[in-house]
Design an enzyme around this catalytic site. Structure first.
Site, PDB file in Angstrom:
ATOM      1  N   HIS A  48      -1.839  -3.506   4.311  1.00  0.00           N
ATOM      2  CA  HIS A  48      -1.319  -2.146   4.273  1.00  0.00           C
ATOM      3  C   HIS A  48      -0.605  -1.870   5.586  1.00  0.00           C
ATOM      4  CE1 HIS A  48      -0.788   1.798   2.719  1.00  0.00           C
ATOM      5  NE2 HIS A  48      -1.478   2.389   3.690  1.00  0.00           N
TER       6      HIS A  48
ATOM      7  N   HIS B 178       1.942   6.482   7.031  1.00  0.00           N
ATOM      8  CA  HIS B 178       2.113   5.365   6.099  1.00  0.00           C
ATOM      9  C   HIS B 178       2.413   5.885   4.702  1.00  0.00           C
ATOM     10  CE1 HIS B 178      -2.347   5.712   4.932  1.00  0.00           C
ATOM     11  NE2 HIS B 178      -2.258   6.404   6.053  1.00  0.00           N
TER      12      HIS B 178
ATOM     13  N   CYS C 253       4.655   0.267   1.013  1.00  0.00           N
ATOM     14  CA  CYS C 253       4.292   0.670   2.377  1.00  0.00           C
ATOM     15  C   CYS C 253       5.021  -0.154   3.429  1.00  0.00           C
ATOM     16  CB  CYS C 253       2.780   0.572   2.576  1.00  0.00           C
ATOM     17  SG  CYS C 253       2.082  -1.097   2.365  1.00  0.00           S
TER      18      CYS C 253
END
Length: 258
Positions: free
Chosen positions: A30, A42, A152
């Site tokens: 991530h 994010h 992301c």
């Protein structure tokens, strides 16, 4: 940071850094932008870190980090309008290890790091511009989440470079997504070359060569289907429909919960 690992200490973090953390079993990472004051901006799918809306959810669900049932006083609550969120560093890492994404690496280093989603040949903009983009997108959004075209990592790379893929029929700039597709693609593309060698090591070397070549050609620093777009212009394009990213519609499943 070493050749094979981008792991860093929190003490070396600075605003504008593109950071990431691998999840369980290193299935995926991530990504986000550290903006200072222990905060990370994010991009998620409607506030969910994992949840592609496709059959991939069955694969990724095992790597969802355990979330505390006590709301964090630092993190902004997820919005139904868009998936750009601000979290404290601890919530972003979710117990994982901190890594920093590298920019302007040499071709040799890029190819040495065989796993995509760790570095790029592209050059980063100054840190203050990066922080401005991330904060602007926190308020105005980054379009719809798409695991292959707008995820992301795409968000973090855009925040760092201002580069955007202009052809919505192609994959985004995410090296992680390229790696997911690149492995099977390399095996298929190298199949005709099996006649060149019957040695298993030769076949593996050929497949690896094709995979590395595909990663290199697809990197945001090498592609020709990208253009520099300001955050303000990006918002205008999304609003007017000049830039459109749609969510996956194949084998849609109920969204997972973190």
């Amino acid at each position: 940071m070493g050749l094979l690992s981008n792991r860093i200490d929190r003490s070396s973090l600075k605003p504008g850094d593109h950071i990431y953390s691998w999840r369980t079993a290193y299935i995926y990472a991530h990504h986000g932008i550290y903006v200072g004051d222990n905060k990370v901006i994010h991009f998620t799918r409607r506030g969910q870190e994992v949840g592609t809306g496709t059959i991939l959810d069955h694969i990724l669900v095992s790597s969802i980090p355990n979330r505390s049932t006590v709301p964090c006083t630092v993190c902004t609550p997820p919005s139904d309008g868009h998936g750009v969120v601000s979290s404290c560093l601890d919530c972003f890492l979710a117990g994982g290890i901190l890594y920093r994404f590298e920019y302007a690496v040499t071709p040799a280093i890029f190819l040495a790091k065989a796993r995509g989603g760790t570095c790029t040949l592209a050059v980063s903009d100054p840190d203050d511009i990066v922080v401005h983009r991330a904060n602007y997108l926190l308020t105005n959004g980054f379009g719809l989440y798409n695991v292959f075209k707008n995820n992301c990592e795409d968000f973090a790379i855009y925040s760092k470079t201002g580069l955007l893929v202009v052809d919505d029929s192609t994959m985004g700039q995410s090296g992680q997504a390229v790696s997911i597709i690149g492995g099977p693609l390399a095996a298929v593309m190298s199949t005709p070359l099996r006649l060149v060698t019957t040695n298993v090591y030769g076949m593996v070397a050929t497949a690896v060569g094709v995979y590395c070549a595909s990663r290199y050609a697809a990197d945001i620093g090498m592609r020709r289907d990208v253009m520099k777009v300001s955050a303000e212009d990006l918002t205008t394009r999304l609003t007017t429909g000049l830039l459109r990213v749609v969510e996956p519609s194949l084998a849609v499943l109920p969204p997972t919960t973190s």
